[in-house]
Design a protein around this motif. Structure first.
Motif, PDB file in Angstrom:
ATOM      1  N   ALA A  94      -0.361 -19.090 -38.008  1.00  0.00           N
ATOM      2  CA  ALA A  94       0.190 -18.583 -39.303  1.00  0.00           C
ATOM      3  C   ALA A  94       0.772 -17.858 -39.663  1.00  0.00           C
ATOM      4  CB  ALA A  94      -1.133 -19.313 -40.528  1.00  0.00           C
ATOM      5  N   THR A  95       2.009 -17.932 -40.446  1.00  0.00           N
ATOM      6  CA  THR A  95       2.923 -16.235 -40.673  1.00  0.00           C
ATOM      7  C   THR A  95       2.374 -15.532 -41.703  1.00  0.00           C
ATOM      8  OG1 THR A  95       4.948 -18.064 -40.215  1.00  0.00           O
ATOM      9  CG2 THR A  95       5.039 -16.524 -41.420  1.00  0.00           C
ATOM     10  N   ILE A  96       2.343 -14.687 -40.998  1.00  0.00           N
ATOM     11  CA  ILE A  96       2.322 -13.279 -41.939  1.00  0.00           C
ATOM     12  C   ILE A  96       2.905 -13.638 -42.998  1.00  0.00           C
ATOM     13  CG2 ILE A  96       0.743 -11.392 -42.394  1.00  0.00           C
ATOM     14  CD1 ILE A  96       0.075 -11.780 -40.304  1.00  0.00           C
ATOM     15  N   THR A  97       2.825 -13.501 -44.329  1.00  0.00           N
ATOM     16  CA  THR A  97       3.374 -12.830 -45.257  1.00  0.00           C
ATOM     17  C   THR A  97       3.585 -11.884 -46.360  1.00  0.00           C
ATOM     18  OG1 THR A  97       2.284 -14.572 -47.359  1.00  0.00           O
ATOM     19  CG2 THR A  97       3.840 -16.200 -45.556  1.00  0.00           C
ATOM     20  N   HIS A  98       2.354 -11.510 -46.521  1.00  0.00           N
ATOM     21  CA  HIS A  98       1.831 -10.417 -47.501  1.00  0.00           C
ATOM     22  C   HIS A  98       1.439  -9.302 -46.148  1.00  0.00           C
ATOM     23  CE1 HIS A  98       3.675 -13.280 -50.021  1.00  0.00           C
ATOM     24  NE2 HIS A  98       3.708 -12.033 -50.548  1.00  0.00           N
ATOM     25  N   ARG A  99       1.140  -7.868 -46.345  1.00  0.00           N
ATOM     26  CA  ARG A  99      -0.009  -6.932 -46.384  1.00  0.00           C
ATOM     27  C   ARG A  99       0.134  -5.560 -47.013  1.00  0.00           C
ATOM     28  NH1 ARG A  99      -0.954  -7.012 -40.701  1.00  0.00           N
ATOM     29  NH2 ARG A  99      -0.414  -8.271 -39.217  1.00  0.00           N
ATOM     30  N   ASN A 100      -0.895  -5.743 -47.245  1.00  0.00           N
ATOM     31  CA  ASN A 100      -1.630  -4.125 -47.669  1.00  0.00           C
ATOM     32  C   ASN A 100      -1.008  -3.072 -47.573  1.00  0.00           C
ATOM     33  OD1 ASN A 100      -3.457  -2.029 -49.302  1.00  0.00           O
ATOM     34  ND2 ASN A 100      -4.516  -3.246 -49.673  1.00  0.00           N
ATOM     35  N   LEU A 101      -0.302  -1.955 -48.450  1.00  0.00           N
ATOM     36  CA  LEU A 101      -0.107  -0.840 -47.763  1.00  0.00           C
ATOM     37  C   LEU A 101      -1.071   0.533 -47.644  1.00  0.00           C
ATOM     38  CD1 LEU A 101       3.556  -0.940 -49.401  1.00  0.00           C
ATOM     39  CD2 LEU A 101       2.694  -1.567 -46.828  1.00  0.00           C
ATOM     40  N   PHE A 102      -2.186   0.170 -47.827  1.00  0.00           N
ATOM     41  CA  PHE A 102      -3.154   1.159 -48.164  1.00  0.00           C
ATOM     42  C   PHE A 102      -3.930   1.282 -46.457  1.00  0.00           C
ATOM     43  CE2 PHE A 102      -4.733   0.989 -52.325  1.00  0.00           C
ATOM     44  CZ  PHE A 102      -3.627   2.772 -52.634  1.00  0.00           C
ATOM     45  N   ASP A 103      -4.214   0.392 -45.512  1.00  0.00           N
ATOM     46  CA  ASP A 103      -5.194  -0.461 -44.761  1.00  0.00           C
ATOM     47  C   ASP A 103      -4.484  -1.165 -43.926  1.00  0.00           C
ATOM     48  OD1 ASP A 103      -5.982  -2.581 -45.519  1.00  0.00           O
ATOM     49  OD2 ASP A 103      -8.088  -2.192 -45.409  1.00  0.00           O
ATOM     50  N   GLY A 104      -2.994  -1.929 -44.022  1.00  0.00           N
ATOM     51  CA  GLY A 104      -2.744  -2.764 -42.612  1.00  0.00           C
ATOM     52  C   GLY A 104      -3.203  -4.375 -42.725  1.00  0.00           C
ATOM     53  N   THR A 105      -3.952  -4.225 -43.387  1.00  0.00           N
ATOM     54  CA  THR A 105      -4.876  -5.354 -43.927  1.00  0.00           C
ATOM     55  C   THR A 105      -4.019  -6.851 -44.396  1.00  0.00           C
ATOM     56  OG1 THR A 105      -6.400  -5.589 -45.969  1.00  0.00           O
ATOM     57  CG2 THR A 105      -7.399  -4.709 -43.596  1.00  0.00           C
ATOM     58  N   ILE A 106      -4.555  -7.858 -44.057  1.00  0.00           N
ATOM     59  CA  ILE A 106      -3.908  -9.435 -43.456  1.00  0.00           C
ATOM     60  C   ILE A 106      -3.495  -9.757 -45.223  1.00  0.00           C
ATOM     61  CG2 ILE A 106      -2.830 -11.618 -43.599  1.00  0.00           C
ATOM     62  CD1 ILE A 106      -3.859 -11.660 -40.949  1.00  0.00           C
ATOM     63  N   GLU A 107      -2.503  -9.949 -46.904  1.00  0.00           N
ATOM     64  CA  GLU A 107      -2.769 -10.051 -47.404  1.00  0.00           C
ATOM     65  C   GLU A 107      -2.381 -11.803 -48.294  1.00  0.00           C
ATOM     66  OE1 GLU A 107      -4.198  -8.610 -50.211  1.00  0.00           O
ATOM     67  OE2 GLU A 107      -4.254  -6.420 -49.993  1.00  0.00           O
ATOM     68  N   GLY A 108      -1.176 -12.378 -47.138  1.00  0.00           N
ATOM     69  CA  GLY A 108      -0.461 -13.391 -47.616  1.00  0.00           C
ATOM     70  C   GLY A 108      -0.482 -14.577 -46.306  1.00  0.00           C
ATOM     71  N   LEU A 109      -0.666 -14.981 -46.014  1.00  0.00           N
ATOM     72  CA  LEU A 109      -0.420 -16.294 -44.853  1.00  0.00           C
ATOM     73  C   LEU A 109       0.326 -17.850 -45.732  1.00  0.00           C
ATOM     74  CD1 LEU A 109      -4.438 -15.889 -43.170  1.00  0.00           C
ATOM     75  CD2 LEU A 109      -2.029 -15.029 -42.201  1.00  0.00           C
TER      76      LEU A 109
END
Length: 379
Positions: free
Chosen positions: A326-341
């Motif tokens: 999957a392409t990672i589309t969004h990331r959390n700016l607090f801890d860098g975790t994946i937010e969207g695929l």
């Protein structure tokens, strides 16, 4: 002031507090997490994703606007209770029809105030989410510790079967309009099946607003029946909802999702649904230290580079190696975790945050329209 009963709180790390009860008088056990939202306590309380949890509000003043019939996200309160610094008995809002205390008691839910919620929040940030017990019946640390030690942990309980609908139903209303003081009825062009793992009403309204007619089905769905209906053009896509607990508990649903994925059906998922898609494709989810709970969490859209402030409510996340499929589309700016695929070679997208907010900003609500566009491409 009302004559509030004493209440006692014990955390599994040994912390012990005496406070006051403004909700149901009882004993309850659950996992404690903190929420950083400044408003929207009623929507948060009625979000089924909080089933089995105590919500510690970092906002110190709670109860000011009372409660009302419009800000209810589900059929009941599934959280174990709330912990607050100050409870405000006197409420004022043109929509309110009862106090938060009355609302909690009517749903047999605990409300504890007089706690140092700043200390609790800092403790959870340092030590992580943990199990706790609250009681208006037992006052000693030793008794509370004993009861807590005998209780199953939240990750051992299937709360989805508690919060999910038992019967299939259709949802037709869109967003609430303050101009008409009623819900809108937008025109719909596509039909979507929403699998209810603990769905919020505001999610259903955003789906309708995006042009979908929505049929909600229970969590214990049969994949083959859905596949047959899709092949007969009975619907156009599937939505996988948010929900409570550890996604790994839902072993049957993971197997059924594998069957749906193999038939190339368009799927849009958020929160728990996002995690279940990863598990169904062989990628193990993991538990965050204290999770993301609140209406002020920044994420970045990696395609547009824009930053969005989002509503979040989760304590599990998907692994980095899912980038293989999957392409990672969004990331959390607090801890860098994946937010969207966006899954490769399949019409499937999933997101960890809540694009419907409720409460929170609607900066990510365009995702509902993006899925509508995805369906157009797969016609």
């Amino acid at each position: 002031m009302s004559d509030f009963k004493k209440a006692w709180v014990y955390l599994e790390n040994g912390m012990f507090f005496e406070a006051r009860s403004f909700g149901a008088n009882k004993t309850a056990i659950g996992e404690i997490v903190f929420n950083t939202s400044l408003t929207g306590y009623q929507e948060i309380l009625t979000d089924p994703s909080y089933a089995g949890q105590f919500i510690c509000f970092s906002m110190p003043e709670i109860g000011i606007v009372g409660t009302n019939p419009q800000d209810i996200e589900s059929s009941s309160i599934f959280a174990k209770g709330i912990l607050v610094r100050h409870y405000n008995e006197k409420y004022s809002n043109f929509r309110s029809n009862k106090s938060l205390q009355e609302f909690l008691i009517s749903h047999d839910t605990m409300g504890i105030f007089g706690l140092d919620t700043r200390l609790l929040t800092k403790t959870l940030r340092t030590q992580g989410a943990m199990m706790m017990i609250a009681s208006t019946e037992y006052s000693t640390k030793e008794k509370l510790k004993e009861l807590l030690s005998q209780s199953p942990r939240i990750e051992e309980i299937d709360y989805v079967k508690v919060v999910s609908t038992k019967e299939t139903y259709s949802h037709k209303e869109g967003r609430f309009s303050f101009k008409t003081m009623d819900y809108t009825l937008p025109q719909t062009k596509k039909k979507i099946l929403a699998i209810d793992f603990g769905i919020k009403k505001s999610i259903l309204r955003e789906l309708v607003n995006a042009g979908f007619s929505v049929e909600v089905i229970p969590h214990n769905f049969n994949a083959q029946a859905i596949i047959t209906a899709y092949q007969a053009k009975a619907f156009d896509g599937i939505f996988l909802s948010n929900g409570p607990g550890d996604p790994k508990v839902l072993k049957t649903q993971i197997i059924e999702l594998q069957k749906l994925i193999s038939h190339n059906i368009p799927i849009f998922a958020i929160c728990l649904g996002h995690q279940l898609l990863a598990l169904a494709q062989g990628y193990e989810t993991y538990k965050l230290k204290f999770g993301h709970h609140g209406g002020n969490h920044p994420i970045q859209n990696l395609h547009t580079k824009k930053i969005e402030i989002t509503a979040q409510n989760h304590i599990y996340s998907v692994p980095e190696d899912i980038a293989k499929i999957a392409t990672i589309t969004h990331r959390n700016l607090f801890d860098g975790t994946i937010e969207g695929l966006l899954y490769k070679n399949t019409p499937i997208c999933s997101f960890q945050h809540h694009p419907e907010a409720g409460p929170g900003p609607l900066e990510s609500s365009a995702l509902f329209n993006e899925f509508s566009k995805l369906l157009q491409k797969t016609k």
